[in-house]
Design an enzyme around this catalytic site. Structure first.
Site, PDB file in Angstrom:
ATOM      1  N   ASN A  24       2.170 -37.868 -34.963  1.00 33.98           N
ATOM      2  CA  ASN A  24       1.512 -39.069 -35.472  1.00 33.98           C
ATOM      3  C   ASN A  24       0.790 -39.715 -34.293  1.00 33.98           C
ATOM      4  O   ASN A  24       1.407 -39.883 -33.230  1.00 33.98           O
ATOM      5  CB  ASN A  24       2.567 -40.037 -36.043  1.00 33.98           C
ATOM      6  CG  ASN A  24       1.942 -41.112 -36.905  1.00 33.98           C
ATOM      7  OD1 ASN A  24       0.879 -41.645 -36.569  1.00 33.98           O
ATOM      8  ND2 ASN A  24       2.560 -41.418 -38.034  1.00 33.98           N
ATOM      9  N   HIS A  69       6.561 -37.634 -54.589  1.00 34.84           N
ATOM     10  CA  HIS A  69       5.860 -38.706 -55.307  1.00 34.84           C
ATOM     11  C   HIS A  69       4.947 -38.164 -56.391  1.00 34.84           C
ATOM     12  O   HIS A  69       3.997 -38.836 -56.798  1.00 34.84           O
ATOM     13  CB  HIS A  69       5.066 -39.574 -54.311  1.00 34.84           C
ATOM     14  CG  HIS A  69       5.972 -40.328 -53.387  1.00 34.84           C
ATOM     15  ND1 HIS A  69       5.547 -40.829 -52.178  1.00 34.84           N
ATOM     16  CD2 HIS A  69       7.282 -40.645 -53.479  1.00 34.84           C
ATOM     17  CE1 HIS A  69       6.561 -41.442 -51.572  1.00 34.84           C
ATOM     18  NE2 HIS A  69       7.633 -41.334 -52.348  1.00 34.84           N
ATOM     19  N   TYR A  94      -7.187 -43.349 -60.446  1.00 32.41           N
ATOM     20  CA  TYR A  94      -6.564 -42.059 -60.073  1.00 32.41           C
ATOM     21  C   TYR A  94      -7.512 -40.900 -60.320  1.00 32.41           C
ATOM     22  O   TYR A  94      -7.490 -39.900 -59.624  1.00 32.41           O
ATOM     23  CB  TYR A  94      -5.220 -41.879 -60.805  1.00 32.41           C
ATOM     24  CG  TYR A  94      -4.114 -42.663 -60.141  1.00 32.41           C
ATOM     25  CD1 TYR A  94      -3.805 -43.963 -60.539  1.00 32.41           C
ATOM     26  CD2 TYR A  94      -3.396 -42.130 -59.070  1.00 32.41           C
ATOM     27  CE1 TYR A  94      -2.808 -44.696 -59.902  1.00 32.41           C
ATOM     28  CE2 TYR A  94      -2.408 -42.861 -58.429  1.00 32.41           C
ATOM     29  CZ  TYR A  94      -2.123 -44.147 -58.836  1.00 32.41           C
ATOM     30  OH  TYR A  94      -1.160 -44.879 -58.190  1.00 32.41           O
ATOM     31  N   ASN A 119       2.751 -36.638 -50.414  1.00 30.35           N
ATOM     32  CA  ASN A 119       1.359 -36.644 -50.857  1.00 30.35           C
ATOM     33  C   ASN A 119       1.229 -36.113 -52.279  1.00 30.35           C
ATOM     34  O   ASN A 119       2.005 -35.250 -52.702  1.00 30.35           O
ATOM     35  CB  ASN A 119       0.492 -35.809 -49.892  1.00 30.35           C
ATOM     36  CG  ASN A 119       0.558 -36.360 -48.464  1.00 30.35           C
ATOM     37  OD1 ASN A 119       0.874 -37.543 -48.264  1.00 30.35           O
ATOM     38  ND2 ASN A 119       0.313 -35.511 -47.489  1.00 30.35           N
ATOM     39  N   CYS A 173      -2.448 -38.418 -75.724  1.00 37.02           N
ATOM     40  CA  CYS A 173      -1.503 -37.298 -75.822  1.00 37.02           C
ATOM     41  C   CYS A 173      -1.781 -36.500 -77.097  1.00 37.02           C
ATOM     42  O   CYS A 173      -1.949 -37.069 -78.181  1.00 37.02           O
ATOM     43  CB  CYS A 173      -0.074 -37.845 -75.854  1.00 37.02           C
ATOM     44  SG  CYS A 173       1.185 -36.616 -76.236  1.00 37.02           S
TER      45      CYS A 173
HETATM   46  N1  APR Z   1      -2.757 -37.043 -38.163  1.00 37.04           N
HETATM   47  C1  APR Z   1      -1.450 -37.449 -38.237  1.00 37.04           C
HETATM   48  N2  APR Z   1      -1.066 -38.674 -38.650  1.00 37.04           N
HETATM   49  C2  APR Z   1      -2.051 -39.538 -38.977  1.00 37.04           C
HETATM   50  C3  APR Z   1      -3.422 -39.203 -38.924  1.00 37.04           C
HETATM   51  C4  APR Z   1      -3.761 -37.895 -38.498  1.00 37.04           C
HETATM   52  N3  APR Z   1      -5.045 -37.486 -38.416  1.00 37.04           N
HETATM   53  N4  APR Z   1      -4.152 -40.293 -39.324  1.00 37.04           N
HETATM   54  C5  APR Z   1      -3.255 -41.258 -39.620  1.00 37.04           C
HETATM   55  N5  APR Z   1      -1.988 -40.819 -39.405  1.00 37.04           N
HETATM   56  C6  APR Z   1      -0.724 -41.525 -39.612  1.00 37.04           C
HETATM   57  C7  APR Z   1      -0.813 -43.024 -39.464  1.00 37.04           C
HETATM   58  O1  APR Z   1      -0.619 -43.399 -38.103  1.00 37.04           O
HETATM   59  C8  APR Z   1       0.367 -43.473 -40.349  1.00 37.04           C
HETATM   60  O2  APR Z   1       1.569 -43.535 -39.583  1.00 37.04           O
HETATM   61  O3  APR Z   1      -0.330 -41.296 -40.942  1.00 37.04           O
HETATM   62  C9  APR Z   1       0.502 -42.349 -41.373  1.00 37.04           C
HETATM   63  C10 APR Z   1       0.052 -42.769 -42.763  1.00 37.04           C
HETATM   64  O4  APR Z   1       0.957 -43.747 -43.218  1.00 37.04           O
HETATM   65  P1  APR Z   1       0.766 -44.306 -44.704  1.00 37.04           P
HETATM   66  O5  APR Z   1      -0.678 -44.593 -44.946  1.00 37.04           O
HETATM   67  O6  APR Z   1       1.787 -45.378 -44.879  1.00 37.04           O
HETATM   68  O7  APR Z   1       1.113 -43.053 -45.646  1.00 37.04           O
HETATM   69  P2  APR Z   1       2.564 -42.541 -46.044  1.00 37.04           P
HETATM   70  O8  APR Z   1       3.534 -42.697 -44.925  1.00 37.04           O
HETATM   71  O9  APR Z   1       2.398 -41.163 -46.604  1.00 37.04           O
HETATM   72  O10 APR Z   1       2.965 -43.549 -47.250  1.00 37.04           O
HETATM   73  C11 APR Z   1       4.168 -43.262 -47.948  1.00 37.04           C
HETATM   74  O11 APR Z   1       3.572 -44.972 -49.547  1.00 37.04           O
HETATM   75  O12 APR Z   1       1.986 -45.986 -50.915  1.00 37.04           O
HETATM   76  C12 APR Z   1       3.044 -45.097 -50.881  1.00 37.04           C
HETATM   77  O13 APR Z   1       3.331 -43.372 -52.406  1.00 37.04           O
HETATM   78  C13 APR Z   1       2.582 -43.738 -51.300  1.00 37.04           C
HETATM   79  O14 APR Z   1       3.356 -41.582 -50.543  1.00 37.04           O
HETATM   80  C14 APR Z   1       2.891 -42.865 -50.103  1.00 37.04           C
HETATM   81  C15 APR Z   1       3.973 -43.629 -49.394  1.00 37.04           C
HETATM   82 ZN    ZN Z   2       2.993 -38.024 -76.142  1.00 34.17          ZN
END
Ligand code: APR
Ligand code: ZN
Length: 258
Positions: free
Chosen positions: A222, A120, A68, A103, A156
């Site tokens: 998307n 998150h 992280y 995010n 901590c």
């Molecule tokens: N513009 C818009 N969308 C995009 C772009 C872009 N430039 N590039 C990729 N994408 C889209 C992809 O097509 C996909 O549908 O963004 C999406 C990303 O999906 P994930 O990687 O699954 O991310 P997310 O939906 O935020 O995941 C949700 O999963 O792992 C957990 O906690 C984590 O918050 C995260 C959650």
């Molecule tokens: Zn503590």
């Protein structure tokens, strides 16, 4: 096609209460990797169970903390893009608008969004793994951890337990206040703009569906199809950094003019 942007812009320009729901795709063009995109997605390259669960942190706090730290370092080097600025312009132009994000980066804040709701958590809110006291955000950066490279977490200041990342891991509950605010805003909005999320991870993925069920217009941005296609009234198939500025321009003209 142009007509979709014009249609979406007309909806956005008339909306009274707007929710902008964002996922990792919102930050992709800032150089912050998504999770599930082929090849570049973090879960294509790393094992989520070994890095993003409470068990993983208990088993190897240094491995998880180091990973992280690297992700925070990537975000520090990143800049918000025109899409983040367009989101802030929507907040300035719509009568009521709120960002609800999955995010853990701070790009919405750095683009001027006032109070994004972080469902998150955040890379910039580490806390004690035992007493939950907030801990300072370490300075400096971490290169991408090579296989097995570990960075022991800070301790901590109050109870000396290991400090943990302030993000929600798989199997953990979402922060209740954030979830409640998100649900209220989704239930009372008349337009929800979902940007850059695969719509696969619950309960966050419930938010656009609540809005749709209660009669809100849903616009999706998307490049790929997602399960949210089923609830979207308009699908803008393109990248956030291009589509969002075009949408705001079409809705309100040169939104970045005073
Ligand atoms: N513009 C818009 N969308 C995009 C772009 C872009 N430039 N590039 C990729 N994408 C889209 C992809 O097509 C996909 O549908 O963004 C999406 C990303 O999906 P994930 O990687 O699954 O991310 P997310 O939906 O935020 O995941 C949700 O999963 O792992 C957990 O906690 C984590 O918050 C995260 C959650
Ligand atoms: Zn503590």
């Amino acid at each position: 096609p142009e007509s979709d942007t014009a249609e979406a812009a007309a909806m956005l320009g008339q909306a009274r209460r707007v929710v902008i729901f964002t996922g990792a795709g919102m930050s992709a063009e800032s150089g912050v990797p998504t999770f599930r995109d082929a090849l570049t997605g973090l879960w294509q390259r790393y094992d989520a169970h070994a890095l993003a669960t409470p068990e993983a942190f208990r088993a190897d706090p240094a491995l998880v903390w180091g990973w992280y730290e690297w992700r925070r370092c990537v975000v520090r080097r990143a800049e918000p893009h025109a899409g983040h600025l367009a989101v802030a312009a929507i907040e300035a132009r719509a009568p009521h608008a709120v960002v609800i994000t999955q995010n853990v980066d701070d790009l919405h804040e750095r683009a001027g969004s006032t109070t994004p709701v972080h469902l998150h958590g955040s890379l910039f809110a580490p806390r004690c793994s035992a007493c939950a006291q907030p801990a300072p955000v370490p300075e400096g950066g971490a290169e991408e951890p090579g296989e097995g490279r570990r960075t022991p977490p800070p301790r901590c200041a109050y109870c000396s337990a290991p400090v943990r990342p302030g993000v929600v891991w798989f199997g953990e509950a979402l922060p209740q206040p954030a979830l409640e605010t998100a649900a209220e805003e989704a239930a009372s909005c008349d337009l929800l703009l979902t940007v850059g999320t695969s719509g696969l991870v619950y309960p966050a993925a419930e938010i656009p569906q609540v809005a749709a069920r209660l009669g809100a217009t849903v616009i999706q941005i998307n490049p790929q199809p997602t399960p949210l296609d089923a609830v979207a009234d308009v699908n803008l198939r393109g990248p956030a950094a291009q589509v969002l500025p075009a949408l705001v321009q079409a809705a309100w003209g040169d939104a970045d003019q005073p």
